[in-house]
Design a protein around this motif. Structure first.
Motif, PDB file in Angstrom:
ATOM      1  N   GLN A  74       0.861  -1.180   0.000  1.00  0.00           N
ATOM      2  CA  GLN A  74       0.000   0.000   0.000  1.00  0.00           C
ATOM      3  C   GLN A  74       0.895   1.227   0.000  1.00  0.00           C
ATOM      4  O   GLN A  74       1.699   1.413   0.915  1.00  0.00           O
ATOM      5  N   ALA A  75       0.766   2.048  -1.049  1.00  0.00           N
ATOM      6  CA  ALA A  75       1.576   3.261  -1.149  1.00  0.00           C
ATOM      7  C   ALA A  75       1.173   4.236  -0.048  1.00  0.00           C
ATOM      8  O   ALA A  75      -0.010   4.481   0.181  1.00  0.00           O
ATOM      9  N   ASP A  76       2.172   4.774   0.639  1.00  0.00           N
ATOM     10  CA  ASP A  76       1.923   5.721   1.723  1.00  0.00           C
ATOM     11  C   ASP A  76       3.033   6.769   1.682  1.00  0.00           C
ATOM     12  O   ASP A  76       4.150   6.503   2.125  1.00  0.00           O
ATOM     13  N   ALA A  77       2.710   7.954   1.143  1.00  0.00           N
ATOM     14  CA  ALA A  77       3.697   9.023   0.980  1.00  0.00           C
ATOM     15  C   ALA A  77       4.862   8.516   0.133  1.00  0.00           C
ATOM     16  O   ALA A  77       4.669   8.083  -0.995  1.00  0.00           O
ATOM     17  N   ASP A  78       6.070   8.486   0.695  1.00  0.00           N
ATOM     18  CA  ASP A  78       7.247   8.098  -0.078  1.00  0.00           C
ATOM     19  C   ASP A  78       7.687   6.670   0.211  1.00  0.00           C
ATOM     20  O   ASP A  78       8.842   6.309  -0.013  1.00  0.00           O
ATOM     21  N   ARG A  79       6.782   5.847   0.704  1.00  0.00           N
ATOM     22  CA  ARG A  79       7.151   4.468   1.006  1.00  0.00           C
ATOM     23  C   ARG A  79       6.012   3.526   0.627  1.00  0.00           C
ATOM     24  O   ARG A  79       4.901   3.948   0.339  1.00  0.00           O
ATOM     25  N   VAL A  80       6.319   2.230   0.636  1.00  0.00           N
ATOM     26  CA  VAL A  80       5.313   1.200   0.379  1.00  0.00           C
ATOM     27  C   VAL A  80       5.222   0.327   1.625  1.00  0.00           C
ATOM     28  O   VAL A  80       6.236  -0.233   2.069  1.00  0.00           O
ATOM     29  N   VAL A  81       4.033   0.220   2.186  1.00  0.00           N
ATOM     30  CA  VAL A  81       3.818  -0.579   3.385  1.00  0.00           C
ATOM     31  C   VAL A  81       3.267  -1.940   2.975  1.00  0.00           C
ATOM     32  O   VAL A  81       2.287  -2.022   2.234  1.00  0.00           O
ATOM     33  N   ILE A  82       3.918  -3.004   3.435  1.00  0.00           N
ATOM     34  CA  ILE A  82       3.428  -4.357   3.157  1.00  0.00           C
ATOM     35  C   ILE A  82       2.325  -4.676   4.158  1.00  0.00           C
ATOM     36  O   ILE A  82       2.573  -4.782   5.358  1.00  0.00           O
ATOM     37  N   ALA A  83       1.109  -4.827   3.650  1.00  0.00           N
ATOM     38  CA  ALA A  83      -0.064  -5.014   4.515  1.00  0.00           C
ATOM     39  C   ALA A  83      -0.246  -6.472   4.898  1.00  0.00           C
ATOM     40  O   ALA A  83      -1.294  -7.082   4.671  1.00  0.00           O
ATOM     41  N   LEU A  84       0.790  -7.054   5.481  1.00  0.00           N
ATOM     42  CA  LEU A  84       0.740  -8.420   5.988  1.00  0.00           C
ATOM     43  C   LEU A  84       1.358  -8.428   7.382  1.00  0.00           C
ATOM     44  O   LEU A  84       2.518  -8.024   7.536  1.00  0.00           O
ATOM     45  N   PRO A  85       0.646  -8.884   8.393  1.00  0.00           N
ATOM     46  CA  PRO A  85       1.188  -8.883   9.751  1.00  0.00           C
ATOM     47  C   PRO A  85       2.103 -10.079  10.012  1.00  0.00           C
ATOM     48  O   PRO A  85       1.807 -10.956  10.819  1.00  0.00           O
ATOM     49  N   LEU A  86       3.253 -10.113   9.319  1.00  0.00           N
ATOM     50  CA  LEU A  86       4.167 -11.254   9.439  1.00  0.00           C
ATOM     51  C   LEU A  86       5.301 -10.943  10.408  1.00  0.00           C
ATOM     52  O   LEU A  86       5.887  -9.858  10.376  1.00  0.00           O
ATOM     53  N   SER A  87       5.628 -11.898  11.252  1.00  0.00           N
ATOM     54  CA  SER A  87       6.747 -11.767  12.177  1.00  0.00           C
ATOM     55  C   SER A  87       8.044 -12.135  11.469  1.00  0.00           C
ATOM     56  O   SER A  87       8.037 -12.658  10.352  1.00  0.00           O
ATOM     57  N   GLN A  88       9.184 -11.871  12.139  1.00  0.00           N
ATOM     58  CA  GLN A  88      10.476 -12.271  11.572  1.00  0.00           C
ATOM     59  C   GLN A  88      10.548 -13.788  11.414  1.00  0.00           C
ATOM     60  O   GLN A  88      11.155 -14.291  10.464  1.00  0.00           O
ATOM     61  N   VAL A  89       9.935 -14.508  12.344  1.00  0.00           N
ATOM     62  CA  VAL A  89       9.927 -15.976  12.249  1.00  0.00           C
ATOM     63  C   VAL A  89       9.182 -16.410  10.996  1.00  0.00           C
ATOM     64  O   VAL A  89       9.626 -17.295  10.260  1.00  0.00           O
ATOM     65  N   GLU A  90       8.040 -15.774  10.718  1.00  0.00           N
ATOM     66  CA  GLU A  90       7.268 -16.132   9.529  1.00  0.00           C
ATOM     67  C   GLU A  90       8.003 -15.736   8.255  1.00  0.00           C
ATOM     68  O   GLU A  90       7.955 -16.469   7.252  1.00  0.00           O
ATOM     69  N   LEU A  91       8.692 -14.608   8.267  1.00  0.00           N
ATOM     70  CA  LEU A  91       9.514 -14.237   7.115  1.00  0.00           C
ATOM     71  C   LEU A  91      10.633 -15.256   6.904  1.00  0.00           C
ATOM     72  O   LEU A  91      10.974 -15.601   5.769  1.00  0.00           O
ATOM     73  N   ALA A  92      11.198 -15.734   8.010  1.00  0.00           N
ATOM     74  CA  ALA A  92      12.241 -16.757   7.919  1.00  0.00           C
ATOM     75  C   ALA A  92      11.682 -18.038   7.306  1.00  0.00           C
ATOM     76  O   ALA A  92      12.316 -18.672   6.464  1.00  0.00           O
ATOM     77  N   HIS A  93      10.465 -18.431   7.727  1.00  0.00           N
ATOM     78  CA  HIS A  93       9.827 -19.617   7.153  1.00  0.00           C
ATOM     79  C   HIS A  93       9.613 -19.435   5.658  1.00  0.00           C
ATOM     80  O   HIS A  93       9.797 -20.377   4.876  1.00  0.00           O
ATOM     81  N   ALA A  94       9.230 -18.229   5.242  1.00  0.00           N
ATOM     82  CA  ALA A  94       8.977 -17.972   3.823  1.00  0.00           C
ATOM     83  C   ALA A  94      10.263 -17.970   3.010  1.00  0.00           C
ATOM     84  O   ALA A  94      10.272 -18.373   1.843  1.00  0.00           O
ATOM     85  N   ALA A  95      11.361 -17.542   3.630  1.00  0.00           N
ATOM     86  CA  ALA A  95      12.643 -17.455   2.925  1.00  0.00           C
ATOM     87  C   ALA A  95      13.461 -18.737   3.035  1.00  0.00           C
ATOM     88  O   ALA A  95      14.534 -18.839   2.423  1.00  0.00           O
ATOM     89  N   GLY A  96      12.994 -19.691   3.820  1.00  0.00           N
ATOM     90  CA  GLY A  96      13.746 -20.929   3.999  1.00  0.00           C
ATOM     91  C   GLY A  96      15.049 -20.704   4.726  1.00  0.00           C
ATOM     92  O   GLY A  96      16.083 -21.261   4.356  1.00  0.00           O
ATOM     93  N   ALA A  97      15.013 -19.858   5.764  1.00  0.00           N
ATOM     94  CA  ALA A  97      16.227 -19.495   6.494  1.00  0.00           C
ATOM     95  C   ALA A  97      15.934 -19.461   7.990  1.00  0.00           C
ATOM     96  O   ALA A  97      14.784 -19.566   8.416  1.00  0.00           O
ATOM     97  N   SER A  98      16.988 -19.322   8.785  1.00  0.00           N
ATOM     98  CA  SER A  98      16.808 -19.213  10.230  1.00  0.00           C
ATOM     99  C   SER A  98      16.366 -17.799  10.591  1.00  0.00           C
ATOM    100  O   SER A  98      16.599 -16.844   9.842  1.00  0.00           O
ATOM    101  N   ARG A  99      15.737 -17.668  11.759  1.00  0.00           N
ATOM    102  CA  ARG A  99      15.304 -16.348  12.205  1.00  0.00           C
ATOM    103  C   ARG A  99      16.510 -15.429  12.379  1.00  0.00           C
ATOM    104  O   ARG A  99      16.447 -14.235  12.073  1.00  0.00           O
ATOM    105  N   GLU A 100      17.617 -15.995  12.861  1.00  0.00           N
ATOM    106  CA  GLU A 100      18.816 -15.193  13.095  1.00  0.00           C
ATOM    107  C   GLU A 100      19.361 -14.627  11.782  1.00  0.00           C
ATOM    108  O   GLU A 100      19.760 -13.458  11.710  1.00  0.00           O
TER     109      GLU A 100
END
Length: 203
Positions: free
Chosen positions: A126-152
């Motif tokens: 979602q465009a907001d001023a000079d940035r784009v906000v990803i409208a998904l409430p994902l945690s770092q752990v969930e991003l790690a699961h999506a990327a196939g990587a560790s949270r660290e």
């Protein structure tokens, strides 16, 4: 829907978003996909009669239509257009899985996170001023699961992206400030910004 569950109904999402995850025997989870309005869920079990291959969890309030496996199979048998649409959906998801396997093997964690954020921004941004906000409430752990990587490793990648001014993060929130810079990192273009060029090496 729960992985390993013996059920065969299908669900068509009307509103809201869900995440689709699967677990290895080690307990490690992988985020397979994000699905939203118009998406069909549970079609594999409805067709082959096997247990669920993934778990579906709501990311927001969700409304959906539930169709019994018997009704769904009858529709595919009796309606050629519906059967062809189902075939197109399966092919699309196979292509999606192929791309995911390629990215796991061909890109560093930093590059995969950059590609993932650009993909999510394109689909859910979602465009907001000079940035784009990803409208998904994902945690770092969930991003790690999506990327196939560790949270660290993902936390390290996000820190580098923040330090470069490419993104801003908060709890379950990511804002893209420099999509152009993310694109350079995602494609491993020769650049002073690449993780591979950093003193501590690639992520």
């Amino acid at each position: 829907m729960h992985e390993g569950e013996p059920s065969d109904h299908v669900v068509v999402i009307e509103s809201g978003r869900v995440k689709v995850t699967s677990s290895a025997s080690s307990g490690k989870q992988v985020l397979l996909a994000i699905r939203g309005p118009g998406d069909l869920l549970g079609e594999f079990s409805a067709i082959d009669g096997r247990t669920r291959s993934a778990t579906v969890t709501a990311l927001s309030h969700v409304t959906a239509i539930v169709v019994s496996g018997k009704t769904f199979r009858a529709l595919l048998i009796n309606d050629g257009k519906a059967a062809f649409a189902m075939l197109r959906l399966v092919v699309s998801r196979l292509r999606e899985a192929d791309i995911q396997r390629l990215e796991y093997g061909a890109y560093t964690v930093g590059e995969r996170i950059a590609r993932l954020l650009l993909d999510y921004a394109g689909r859910y941004g979602q465009a907001d001023a000079d940035r784009v906000v990803i409208a998904l409430p994902l945690s770092q752990v969930e991003l790690a699961h999506a990327a196939g990587a560790s949270r660290e490793a993902v936390a390290k990648a996000l820190k580098r992206l923040r330090d470069l001014g490419a993104v801003r993060t908060a709890r379950r929130r990511v804002e893209l400030l420099r999509p152009d810079l993310l694109a350079e990192i995602a494609e491993h273009l020769p650049s002073v910004y690449l993780d591979a060029d950093a003193p501590d090496g690639p992520l």
